[in-house]
Design a protein around this motif. Structure first.
Motif, PDB file in Angstrom:
ATOM      1  N   ASP A   1     141.148  21.886  52.971  1.00  0.00           N
ATOM      2  CA  ASP A   1     140.181  20.989  51.523  1.00  0.00           C
ATOM      3  C   ASP A   1     139.290  21.473  50.785  1.00  0.00           C
ATOM      4  O   ASP A   1     138.399  21.814  51.058  1.00  0.00           O
ATOM      5  N   PRO A   2     139.678  21.911  49.523  1.00  0.00           N
ATOM      6  CA  PRO A   2     140.901  21.127  48.533  1.00  0.00           C
ATOM      7  C   PRO A   2     141.608  21.877  48.646  1.00  0.00           C
ATOM      8  O   PRO A   2     141.786  23.424  49.482  1.00  0.00           O
ATOM      9  N   PRO A   3     142.611  21.977  47.821  1.00  0.00           N
ATOM     10  CA  PRO A   3     143.807  22.387  48.295  1.00  0.00           C
ATOM     11  C   PRO A   3     144.175  23.941  48.033  1.00  0.00           C
ATOM     12  O   PRO A   3     145.435  23.753  47.247  1.00  0.00           O
ATOM     13  N   LEU A   4     143.659  24.426  47.568  1.00  0.00           N
ATOM     14  CA  LEU A   4     143.321  26.055  47.179  1.00  0.00           C
ATOM     15  C   LEU A   4     142.886  27.006  47.730  1.00  0.00           C
ATOM     16  O   LEU A   4     141.695  27.052  49.069  1.00  0.00           O
ATOM     17  N   LEU A   5     144.072  28.309  48.038  1.00  0.00           N
ATOM     18  CA  LEU A   5     143.194  28.947  48.781  1.00  0.00           C
ATOM     19  C   LEU A   5     144.024  30.612  48.486  1.00  0.00           C
ATOM     20  O   LEU A   5     145.044  30.411  47.053  1.00  0.00           O
ATOM     21  N   ASN A   6     143.237  31.659  48.762  1.00  0.00           N
ATOM     22  CA  ASN A   6     144.435  32.759  48.641  1.00  0.00           C
ATOM     23  C   ASN A   6     145.211  33.002  49.322  1.00  0.00           C
ATOM     24  O   ASN A   6     145.351  32.353  50.587  1.00  0.00           O
ATOM     25  N   SER A   7     146.379  33.588  48.809  1.00  0.00           N
ATOM     26  CA  SER A   7     147.611  34.259  50.100  1.00  0.00           C
ATOM     27  C   SER A   7     146.977  35.966  50.599  1.00  0.00           C
ATOM     28  O   SER A   7     146.506  36.671  49.694  1.00  0.00           O
ATOM     29  N   ALA A   8     147.383  36.394  51.020  1.00  0.00           N
ATOM     30  CA  ALA A   8     147.132  37.978  52.081  1.00  0.00           C
ATOM     31  C   ALA A   8     147.670  38.441  51.061  1.00  0.00           C
ATOM     32  O   ALA A   8     148.703  38.701  50.305  1.00  0.00           O
ATOM     33  N   CYS A   9     146.462  39.518  50.560  1.00  0.00           N
ATOM     34  CA  CYS A   9     146.993  40.253  48.961  1.00  0.00           C
ATOM     35  C   CYS A   9     145.611  41.136  49.567  1.00  0.00           C
ATOM     36  O   CYS A   9     144.677  42.237  50.303  1.00  0.00           O
ATOM     37  N   PRO A  10     145.685  42.518  48.523  1.00  0.00           N
ATOM     38  CA  PRO A  10     145.312  43.302  48.309  1.00  0.00           C
ATOM     39  C   PRO A  10     143.297  42.986  48.051  1.00  0.00           C
ATOM     40  O   PRO A  10     142.265  43.112  48.903  1.00  0.00           O
ATOM     41  N   TRP A  11     143.076  41.801  47.810  1.00  0.00           N
ATOM     42  CA  TRP A  11     141.765  41.030  47.223  1.00  0.00           C
ATOM     43  C   TRP A  11     141.282  40.701  48.505  1.00  0.00           C
ATOM     44  O   TRP A  11     140.398  39.446  47.892  1.00  0.00           O
ATOM     45  N   SER A  12     141.655  40.463  49.779  1.00  0.00           N
ATOM     46  CA  SER A  12     141.007  39.173  50.552  1.00  0.00           C
ATOM     47  C   SER A  12     141.347  40.841  51.700  1.00  0.00           C
ATOM     48  O   SER A  12     141.512  40.817  53.216  1.00  0.00           O
ATOM     49  N   THR A  13     140.784  42.409  51.418  1.00  0.00           N
ATOM     50  CA  THR A  13     140.363  42.899  52.308  1.00  0.00           C
ATOM     51  C   THR A  13     139.170  42.989  53.372  1.00  0.00           C
ATOM     52  O   THR A  13     139.382  43.478  54.562  1.00  0.00           O
ATOM     53  N   THR A  14     138.409  43.407  52.425  1.00  0.00           N
ATOM     54  CA  THR A  14     137.023  43.846  53.191  1.00  0.00           C
ATOM     55  C   THR A  14     136.608  42.499  53.272  1.00  0.00           C
ATOM     56  O   THR A  14     136.483  41.507  52.691  1.00  0.00           O
ATOM     57  N   ILE A  15     135.775  43.146  53.673  1.00  0.00           N
ATOM     58  CA  ILE A  15     134.118  41.587  54.350  1.00  0.00           C
ATOM     59  C   ILE A  15     133.718  40.824  53.806  1.00  0.00           C
ATOM     60  O   ILE A  15     133.562  40.080  53.339  1.00  0.00           O
ATOM     61  N   GLU A  16     133.637  42.308  52.252  1.00  0.00           N
ATOM     62  CA  GLU A  16     133.028  40.962  51.152  1.00  0.00           C
ATOM     63  C   GLU A  16     134.357  40.727  49.879  1.00  0.00           C
ATOM     64  O   GLU A  16     133.788  39.386  49.745  1.00  0.00           O
ATOM     65  N   ASP A  17     134.914  40.499  50.396  1.00  0.00           N
ATOM     66  CA  ASP A  17     135.883  39.889  49.284  1.00  0.00           C
ATOM     67  C   ASP A  17     136.544  38.713  50.073  1.00  0.00           C
ATOM     68  O   ASP A  17     136.448  36.951  49.734  1.00  0.00           O
ATOM     69  N   ILE A  18     136.120  38.405  51.657  1.00  0.00           N
ATOM     70  CA  ILE A  18     136.212  37.407  52.213  1.00  0.00           C
ATOM     71  C   ILE A  18     135.473  36.413  52.222  1.00  0.00           C
ATOM     72  O   ILE A  18     135.110  35.778  52.162  1.00  0.00           O
ATOM     73  N   LYS A  19     133.547  37.025  52.298  1.00  0.00           N
ATOM     74  CA  LYS A  19     132.753  36.263  52.244  1.00  0.00           C
ATOM     75  C   LYS A  19     132.518  35.647  50.900  1.00  0.00           C
ATOM     76  O   LYS A  19     132.724  34.121  50.652  1.00  0.00           O
TER      77      LYS A  19
END
Length: 352
Positions: free
Chosen positions: A8-26
């Motif tokens: 909630d909210p019902p949006l997120l990323n899927s596993a992908c190159p742009w969720s690789t680094t700690i900076e991406d994840i943060k």
């Protein structure tokens, strides 16, 4: 439908190159328009990434790709997209070069900053996408469950990626009934082991599987039958299937792009340039997969509580609404994240 998975909210990323680094994840965690963060698929021992082989390109369907189009790692692909943003993607990528343990460390660092008052005090779920053998998946679950047990501020889930089409000599296990059954049994055993150790049933890390695209009725029925089998049921009476969610759909394999010299645009492990198709070109197939699975899952009490994370070609509010209409509990994106950055989630929310 009541769901075992809360986003909630019902949006997120899927596993992908742009969720690789700690900076991406943060950046994904801090975005007010995401309800969860999915981390790029990892292995217990990491994956050997090679920019010369594992590549990504944005393209417009039905066109030849000009020779010299930037490709390679995710940053190069993003730079190309920002200049002339096309709608679809092809990739020959593998998995993350970072290990699952490293990602758990990143999560601890990001969530730990909340205690310093430096970030919005939120408790979004992190979905750790993992892959490996059934035994390795059991070990991955143990690492994730131990991390959740040690810090009540962590909301962790595990997504088992059974659908990457780009690994040479390793076809996606989710196309094979026997292999899929092995993974579901390993997941069931892992959750049963940790159920008695966690403070509350709600603190037991949720588990899902990331599925490949399916194209005919027997494939869908095979997956749902595996989910309804006795070995895939929860040890807790009345809970039904051990899976809390399915993510569908991953990229469509056996796809090829040629440049204007009629050579493959991308390199690949198989040296053919064949990879996984994603983005707008995949959207109708992804919608069909979500709709079909929701219909089949709802037909049995063992599976009707399993949530679906819908993925494939969504980049605006209308795409989200289409996915939700056909049964997605939450909607994720990858290509659009690479194309627009984290700002895409505001676009997907407001329709601007």
């Amino acid at each position: 439908m009541a769901s075992k998975l809360k986003i909630d909210p019902p949006l997120l990323n899927s596993a992908c190159p742009w969720s690789t680094t700690i900076e991406d994840i943060k950046a994904l965690y801090d975005c007010p328009y995401t309800g969860a963060v999915t981390i790029r698929t990892s292995l217990l021992e990491g994956f050997t990434h090679d920019d010369a082989v594992h590549q990504y390109v944005f393209f417009t369907p039905g066109t030849t790709i000009p020779s010299g189009t930037p490709k390679g790692d995710a940053s190069a692909a993003t730079a190309a997209a920002s200049a002339s943003p096309p709608a679809s993607t092809l990739n020959t990528l593998g998995y993350s070069p970072f290990t699952l343990s490293e990602y758990l460390g990143y999560i601890n660092e990001i969530v730990g900053q909340r205690h310093l008052g430096t970030d919005t005090p939120t408790k979004k779920p992190f979905i750790l996408s993992v892959t490996g053998t059934p035994d390795e998946i059991a070990m991955a679950y143990a690492l994730i469950a131990n991390a959740a047990e040690m810090d009540e501020d962590l909301r962790l889930a595990m997504e088992v990626n059974l659908s990457c089409p780009n690994i040479k000599d390793a076809p996606p296990p989710a196309y094979d009934a026997a292999q899929l059954a092995e993974y579901l049994e390993a997941i069931a055993d892992s959750k049963a082991t940790y159920r008695g150790r966690m403070a509350t049933p709600e603190s037991v890390p949720k588990v899902g599987v990331k599925l490949p695209p399916y194209t005919h009725t027997a494939q869908f029925e095979m997956v749902v039958a595996a989910m309804r089998s006795p070995s895939a049921q929860s040890s807790e009476p009345g809970e039904g299937c051990v899976l809390d969610f399915v993510t569908c759909t991953n990229t469509l394999g056996s796809s090829l792009l040629l440049d204007d010299a009629l050579d493959p645009v991308l390199n690949s492990e198989s040296a053919t340039g064949i990879g996984g198709l994603a983005g707008a070109a995949l959207h109708p197939l992804a919608l069909g997969n979500v709709a079909t699975f929701r219909r089949l899952l709802d037909q049995s009490p063992e599976t009707r509580e399993v949530a679906i994370i819908g993925v494939g070609g969504v980049e605006d509010k209308q795409g989200v609404e289409r996915m939700r209409k056909v049964g997605a509990h939450a909607v994720a994106c990858a290509s659009a994240l690479g194309r627009y950055g984290v700002a895409v989630f505001e676009k997907m929310t407001k329709g601007d």
